[in-house]
Motif scaffolding. Sequence first.
Motif, PDB file in Angstrom:
ATOM      1  N   ILE A   1       0.864  -1.277  -0.134  1.00  0.00           N
ATOM      2  CA  ILE A   1       0.077  -0.072   0.040  1.00  0.00           C
ATOM      3  C   ILE A   1       0.855   1.382  -0.084  1.00  0.00           C
ATOM      4  CG2 ILE A   1      -1.831   1.123   1.192  1.00  0.00           C
ATOM      5  CD1 ILE A   1      -2.576  -1.302  -0.033  1.00  0.00           C
ATOM      6  N   ALA A   2       1.964   1.329   0.841  1.00  0.00           N
ATOM      7  CA  ALA A   2       3.000   2.614   0.994  1.00  0.00           C
ATOM      8  C   ALA A   2       3.398   2.692  -0.445  1.00  0.00           C
ATOM      9  CB  ALA A   2       3.918   2.219   2.033  1.00  0.00           C
ATOM     10  N   LEU A   3       4.064   1.552  -1.075  1.00  0.00           N
ATOM     11  CA  LEU A   3       4.653   1.755  -2.384  1.00  0.00           C
ATOM     12  C   LEU A   3       3.639   2.184  -3.609  1.00  0.00           C
ATOM     13  CD1 LEU A   3       7.028  -1.259  -2.388  1.00  0.00           C
ATOM     14  CD2 LEU A   3       7.607   0.939  -2.431  1.00  0.00           C
ATOM     15  N   ASP A   4       2.395   1.554  -3.560  1.00  0.00           N
ATOM     16  CA  ASP A   4       1.287   2.086  -4.361  1.00  0.00           C
ATOM     17  C   ASP A   4       1.128   3.650  -4.334  1.00  0.00           C
ATOM     18  OD1 ASP A   4      -0.603   1.409  -6.546  1.00  0.00           O
ATOM     19  OD2 ASP A   4      -2.088   2.224  -4.818  1.00  0.00           O
ATOM     20  N   ALA A   5       1.092   4.108  -2.994  1.00  0.00           N
ATOM     21  CA  ALA A   5       0.982   5.452  -2.793  1.00  0.00           C
ATOM     22  C   ALA A   5       2.219   6.301  -3.495  1.00  0.00           C
ATOM     23  CB  ALA A   5       1.082   5.879  -1.255  1.00  0.00           C
ATOM     24  N   VAL A   6       3.388   5.821  -3.459  1.00  0.00           N
ATOM     25  CA  VAL A   6       4.455   6.512  -3.757  1.00  0.00           C
ATOM     26  C   VAL A   6       4.461   6.382  -5.509  1.00  0.00           C
ATOM     27  CG1 VAL A   6       6.949   6.233  -4.286  1.00  0.00           C
ATOM     28  CG2 VAL A   6       6.018   5.825  -2.132  1.00  0.00           C
TER      29      VAL A   6
END
Length: 258
Positions: A243-248
Amino acid sequence: MSSPPNAGLGSLLAPLAFLGEALLAIAHGLPRRWRFRKADFARVLADSSARALPIVLVVNLLVGAILAFVGAVQLVKFGAGIFVADLVAIAVAREMGAVITAVVMCGRTGAAFASELATMHANEEIDALQVLGLPAMDHLVVPRVLALLVMMPLLYAYGCAAGFLGGFLVGWGMLQLAPQAYLDRSLMVLQGTHLALGFSKAVVFGLLVALAGCFHGLNAPRHAAGVGMAATRAVVTGIVGVIALDAVFAVCANALGV
């Protein structure tokens, strides 16, 4: 007894050090040959591919159907039901196909990697490999990382097809959209940049899932409960990381105008 001043820093740097070791081990094997057994790699590859197809199909099919249903409820009010095809095609290709497939693989394959390596760690099998001069990084981590790097983009494409099918079934059954009109509209809005972004995410997510499972498996406590702890930590780390990488990716794509 208080912990050393650098203990917290060391625990934060350990995953980065593990990532560096894994990438160096993969790069070191490229000019010549990797040191793991082909039979082990084939087993991990099968566990990460063919045996994961049913759950990837079901979950992505349902997600595509849900996207179409939610979009249809709102768009039909304005007589724009055909735009459900736009919603499903773009959302699945850019976001949901890669994210949902990665989350499924976190719960399935990442947890399996962690529990298997944690069990080997508790039984001192990894110590035995080290004594024989067989590094765990080369023989246990590299094949698992390579397997997901290879299979995640293929699973992403498979998940996208399932998501498109779920949206198509809802558009055809609920909105009575003509199949040809739905397919034409999907192909019209689906661009190569959407698929390229999704494939890029799939590669990065595959690396993250494999590394999370291997890291927590190799660093699990040496007891039975440690196996469960390793699996839980691998799943939590993988899902939060995805989820964090998708936000990036979303921020970078917006900045680049993709």
